[in-house]
Design a protein around this motif. Structure first.
Motif, PDB file in Angstrom:
ATOM      1  N   GLN A  20      -3.228  51.151  -3.998  1.00  0.00           N
ATOM      2  CA  GLN A  20      -4.313  52.115  -4.176  1.00  0.00           C
ATOM      3  C   GLN A  20      -3.823  53.535  -4.461  1.00  0.00           C
ATOM      4  O   GLN A  20      -4.588  54.361  -4.949  1.00  0.00           O
ATOM      5  CB  GLN A  20      -5.215  52.112  -2.944  1.00  0.00           C
ATOM      6  N   GLU A 159      -6.366  42.681   6.822  1.00  0.00           N
ATOM      7  CA  GLU A 159      -7.673  42.040   6.660  1.00  0.00           C
ATOM      8  C   GLU A 159      -7.655  40.633   6.059  1.00  0.00           C
ATOM      9  O   GLU A 159      -8.155  40.411   4.949  1.00  0.00           O
ATOM     10  CB  GLU A 159      -8.603  42.941   5.836  1.00  0.00           C
ATOM     11  N   GLU A 324      -8.169  51.744  10.380  1.00  0.00           N
ATOM     12  CA  GLU A 324      -8.961  52.369   9.302  1.00  0.00           C
ATOM     13  C   GLU A 324     -10.336  52.718   9.835  1.00  0.00           C
ATOM     14  O   GLU A 324     -10.989  51.885  10.486  1.00  0.00           O
ATOM     15  CB  GLU A 324      -9.151  51.423   8.102  1.00  0.00           C
ATOM     16  N   GLU A 369     -10.283  52.493  -5.358  1.00  0.00           N
ATOM     17  CA  GLU A 369     -11.076  51.675  -4.449  1.00  0.00           C
ATOM     18  C   GLU A 369     -11.384  50.314  -5.100  1.00  0.00           C
ATOM     19  O   GLU A 369     -12.514  49.961  -5.369  1.00  0.00           O
ATOM     20  CB  GLU A 369     -12.342  52.438  -4.034  1.00  0.00           C
TER      21      GLU A 369
HETATM   22  C1  BGC Z   1      -9.352  48.132   2.961  1.00  0.00           C
HETATM   23  C2  BGC Z   1      -9.010  49.310   2.076  1.00  0.00           C
HETATM   24  C3  BGC Z   1     -10.268  49.818   1.403  1.00  0.00           C
HETATM   25  C4  BGC Z   1     -11.231  50.256   2.471  1.00  0.00           C
HETATM   26  C5  BGC Z   1     -12.511  50.903   1.955  1.00  0.00           C
HETATM   27  C6  BGC Z   1     -10.640  48.256   3.711  1.00  0.00           C
HETATM   28  O1  BGC Z   1     -11.303  47.044   3.648  1.00  0.00           O
HETATM   29  O2  BGC Z   1      -8.282  47.818   3.800  1.00  0.00           O
HETATM   30  O3  BGC Z   1      -8.040  48.910   1.165  1.00  0.00           O
HETATM   31  O4  BGC Z   1     -10.010  50.822   0.482  1.00  0.00           O
HETATM   32  O5  BGC Z   1     -11.586  49.166   3.264  1.00  0.00           O
HETATM   33  O6  BGC Z   1     -13.317  50.007   1.283  1.00  0.00           O
END
Ligand code: BGC
Length: 410
Positions: A20, A159, A324, A369
């Motif tokens: 990304q 994930e 995250e 994204e």
């Molecule tokens: C992922 C990221 C993604 C973020 C926002 C997560 O599911 O690990 O790669 O950019 O969500 O959608």
């Protein structure tokens, strides 16, 4: 007013993923998918943020902002661009990145696989192939031997549940688009053997990934270096609308419990949450009229992280890192508001005795994204798409300020 001071060793960081932000990930499966004429990607990743070359200024910037940790991924497709051919240059690059973190007082959290695999893996059914665990183990052996002594925390995977989550949330089925068949053609496999991490919501996949995770965990635990090893999950805070109890329970099972219940021997689980999901008897219920909706078509709901941290900890019973959490919106003042409500949620979990070890926002900077291209803005730092110049947003100083103080008030 309430307040909470975090433990001294609490990690405050930002997250990114190689594909990304790095740019020109030429040997990845995603590069192929982004360039198919029938692609569902809004645009190709191209140079991304050129983090591959600009990481020294980016890491120095995040240290200046007040953070003490950085979660980033290393790219398998760069390290092993052709099956069995390992690139010393790529491994050395990531070693320099890790060293740069340490020079800036940043503890590096390394994700070994963030959605993306080398294109060659997809030519042999990718994450649906029983050969993948050994192939991945060979990559982990090499990466661990070269980098392990500099790693602070490790995620074997990002994930493994994303394909299942997307299958519930997207308004269409990717397998039914012309893109799917063309992608299968591009890799020379039958459509039902297209083992793409993000999109193949096949129940067989989690078994393969889980076996792979166990192998990788053992290799990383053996050293060099000694650090916690886990994986991260996409977690929606699942709420129940009237009459939706059994459907919501089913959602919890499919999206979270099937994964969390197998992580009880890990050193931690990484929780990644953006919003909530309201489930009624017939499935997802749209956000209420007038709700604030983000660029990813989700509800603005900063309290979600408190719900998912509590849930993950209660099922897996292991320490939690928030790996995250963030908001995709152009208006950065909404991101400020989001963090001001989300971080106290984490603090309340800790006040109740839940072992949370770190908080990483997504993302350090506006980036690629996935199928949405460069549209959604998750960054606390803006990146000019023409010049790639970085400009911290107000949310960077707000979250960085909380990090530096190691304390939050609400
Ligand atoms: C992922 C990221 C993604 C973020 C926002 C997560 O599911 O690990 O790669 O950019 O969500 O959608």
């Amino acid at each position: 007013m309430s307040e909470f001071t975090f433990p001294d060793n609490f990690l405050w960081g930002t997250s990114t993923a190689g594909h990304q932000v790095e740019g020109q990930n030429l040997n990845s499966e995603s590069w192929v998918l982004e360039h198919l004429p029938e692609t569902i990607y809004a645009e190709p990743s191209g140079d991304a943020c050129d983090h591959y070359h600009r990481y020294p200024e980016d890491i120095a910037m995040l240290a200046d902002l007040g953070f003490n940790s950085y979660r980033f991924s290393i790219e398998w497709a760069r390290i092993e661009p052709v099956e069995g051919e390992f690139s010393l240059a790529a491994l050395d690059h990531y070693r320099r990145m890790l060293a740069c973190c340490h020079e800036n007082g940043i503890s590096p959290m390394v994700t070994f696989h963030h959605f993306i695999s080398p294109a060659w893996l997809m030519r042999d059914a990718g994450w649906l192939s029983s050969k993948t665990p050994d192939r991945y183990a060979r990559y982990i052996e090499k990466a661990s031997a070269h980098l392990g002594d500099l790693i602070g925390t490790a995620c074997t995977f990002n994930e493994p549940n994303i394909a299942v989550v997307l299958s519930k949330m997207l308004p269409f089925s990717i397998q039914k688009t012309p893109f799917w068949n063309k992608a299968a053609d591009a890799f020379g496999v039958a459509p039902d053997r297209l083992g793409l991490w993000q999109f193949a919501a096949d129940p067989a996949m989690w078994d393969i990934i889980y076996q792979t995770h166990l192998k990788a965990r053992d290799i990383l635990h053996a050293g060099p270096g000694s650090y916690p090893v886990g994986l991260t999950l996409a977690m929606m805070d699942i709420h129940t609308a009237e009459g939706g109890e059994s459907t919501a329970a089913q959602f919890r099972r499919e999206l979270s419990d099937n994964y969390l219940e197998r992580l009880t021997d890990d050193d931690f689980v990484g929780v990644q949450t953006y919003s909530r999901m309201v489930v009624g008897p017939d499935g997802l219920v749209h956000p209420p009229e007038g709700a604030e909706i983000t660029q990813m078509h989700e509800e603005f709901y900063p309290e979600a992280i408190e719900g998912t941290v509590r849930y993950a900890s209660s099922v897996a019973g292991v320490p939690v890192y928030v790996t995250e959490n963030g908001l995709p919106m152009e208006d950065d003042s909404r991101r400020v508001e989001y963090f001001k409500r989300a971080v106290p949620g984490v603090a309340r979990c800790m006040q109740d005795g839940i072992d949370v070890r770190g908080y990483f926002c997504w993302s350090l900077m506006d980036n690629f994204e996935w199928i949405s291209g460069y549209g959604p803005k998750f960054g606390i730092v803006a990146v000019d798409r023409k010049t790639l110049k970085r400009t911290p947003k107000p949310s960077a100083s707000v979250l960085g300020g909380i990090a530096r103080a190691n304390r939050v008030e609400w």
